[in-house]
Design a protein around this motif. Sequence first.
Motif, mmCIF file in Angstrom:
data_model
loop_
_atom_site.group_PDB
_atom_site.id
_atom_site.type_symbol
_atom_site.label_atom_id
_atom_site.label_comp_id
_atom_site.label_asym_id
_atom_site.label_seq_id
_atom_site.Cartn_x
_atom_site.Cartn_y
_atom_site.Cartn_z
ATOM 1 N N VAL A 30 -1.872 0.899 2.963
ATOM 2 C CA VAL A 30 -1.120 1.969 2.303
ATOM 3 C C VAL A 30 -2.119 2.953 1.687
ATOM 4 C CG1 VAL A 30 0.880 0.498 1.779
ATOM 5 C CG2 VAL A 30 -0.917 0.785 0.072
ATOM 6 N N GLU A 51 6.109 6.523 5.276
ATOM 7 C CA GLU A 51 6.667 5.452 4.438
ATOM 8 C C GLU A 51 5.578 4.644 3.745
ATOM 9 O OE1 GLU A 51 5.572 3.598 8.228
ATOM 10 O OE2 GLU A 51 6.456 5.517 7.673
ATOM 11 N N ARG A 52 4.336 4.789 4.197
ATOM 12 C CA ARG A 52 3.226 4.036 3.600
ATOM 13 C C ARG A 52 2.271 4.941 2.815
ATOM 14 N NH1 ARG A 52 0.169 0.724 7.814
ATOM 15 N NH2 ARG A 52 1.459 1.491 9.527
ATOM 16 N N PHE A 53 2.715 6.152 2.570
ATOM 17 C CA PHE A 53 1.889 7.078 1.786
ATOM 18 C C PHE A 53 2.617 7.397 0.481
ATOM 19 C CE2 PHE A 53 0.980 11.380 0.367
ATOM 20 C CZ PHE A 53 -0.401 11.324 0.236
ATOM 21 N N PHE A 54 1.892 7.318 -0.621
ATOM 22 C CA PHE A 54 2.504 7.592 -1.922
ATOM 23 C C PHE A 54 1.695 8.651 -2.676
ATOM 24 C CE2 PHE A 54 3.383 3.162 -0.793
ATOM 25 C CZ PHE A 54 4.772 3.237 -0.697
#
Lengths: 313, 277
Positions: A30, A51-54
């Motif tokens: 992530v 969906e795996r980046f914040f």
Amino acid sequence: MVKLTGIYKGMRKGYGETLIELGKKYENVVVLDADLSGSTQTAMFAKEFPERFFNAGVAEQNMIGMAAGLATTGKIVFASSFSMFASGRAWEIIRNLVAYPKLNVKVVATHAGITVGEDGASHQMCEDIAIMRVIPNMVVIAPTDYYHTKNVIRTIAEYKGPVYVRMPRRDTEIIYENEEEATFEIGKGKILNDGDDLTIIATGEEVPEALRAAIILKENGISAEIVEMATIKPIDEKIIEKSKDFIVTVEDHSIIGGLGGAVAEVIASKGLNKKLLRIGINDVFGRSGKADELLKYYGLDGESIAKKIIEIY
Amino acid sequence: MVNKVNKDEIEKLKKIAKRVRYKIVKMVGLAKSGHPGGSLSATDIIVALYFKIMNYDPKNPYKKDRDRFVLSKGHAAPALYAVLSELGIIEEEELWKLRRLEGKLQGHPSMDTPGVEICTGSLGQGFSASVGMALGCRLDKLNNYIYVLLGDGECQEGIVWEAAMAASHYKLDNLIAFVDRNKLQIDGNTEDVMSLGDLKAKFEAFGWDVFEIDGHNFEEIINTVEKAKSLKNGKPKMIIAYTVKGKGVSFMEHNVGFHGKAPNEEQLKKALEELSE
């Protein structure tokens, strides 16, 4: 063998590209950023794996806190921002939430050093190696060029534990012919050029400058061995012990606490009979300017490095 | 209320809480340092979580889909340690070596201690990490909950509001937070030191569902969590629990002096008498 190619490419581009490769390879990779994903190049990963980046927004402390929490759920976490904020602003969170519990968080910082350029002193992080290096459990790495960065990022993804990586903003000169040549192992320095009279130990974007300096030195009858010290912690003590009796360290970082500091510690604690010249930022704040101009101004380009060595040698 | 808790269960929880308080006071007394006040105020919330609310198997404390509890106000470590000893995760003998070189239990929670989900002690950071845990668990499609307990003084830390913003931005309705609102911090009353003002309005403005309860009333704690869990509306949940600092020991109650100070020998004896079964 390595050589100056005259081809310039961003290490952070290498970082962004490798993140995508890792994202495909590992489901549990992530990535976090703090509103600088376009600059740090994590945006490439964000586009491929939304969906795996914040994005933490402009909140580096919470970015690292979230990174730590994600790591406790078994993720391989990359967290990026400019080195000033990633290492400086978030220092205590890195210490207490990442390094203390040995969590699998990679703080990958871009825009390190004086060559940030026009943004000036507030953004020129010349203390990050020092403040990251003092934290127990922390590995500190400065890749050499675009290809080398790719191998560094791949390697740290396999390594379980906290790592800090610093990269510059500007495109830097490629010295490796290809990815295969740009080998990397955590904690291992590498002799790039043999030489008889002295050893220049360089890190990060200063490695090409050291190679440039070596050419000038040769013209002046001085044969310099060049060591690439990509891992500043844990530092390769053996390669320092085997170095020539005159060591010159070169880094785009303060001469206090960085590569020069680390080498000085080895020389002192091992009682090595070696002379040391530390070339870097001399305990001053930087100023605005173009990266190339600043390198000259602070004596970090190949010519200035050679000149300084000739003066002292 | 969604789930009526029966009286026997409440009585059972009260008994556990009393034993936990006894252990807290003894631990801190023997250590001659530590934070009894905020440990005692937080006790009932932590007991309710571990003994009634959470899906947590003490025999398998690292089970992937477990509910997790983060003690963001890490200085209340004695309360967490006492509860973990009640669960059999920490040996009781270790409690009496708290804060000592020969012991394993650190002054503030360390991940080296079984059952501790993240290192806390530096305020605000546990809350921030709990946001990451909630993200990670959701990514793994787990149906668990992350519970986190903050101090009220802790809410003066900037990172708390960074994390609060992120939790609502990422719609983390698997995150349920408590503020142990005992209104006292080291330097005095929270409203004198740095006023928190309307904490409910503040968290609501940050996009949280906020509840206010009596943090020593088990029925309220349990039913409010049930209600929070039933609201699957993409909003993180904040339960502001009004508590009494030093709760359970007459001379420690509402006494700021016992925030970070251990009882002396005489005080310890008196406190343990009060907490004896």
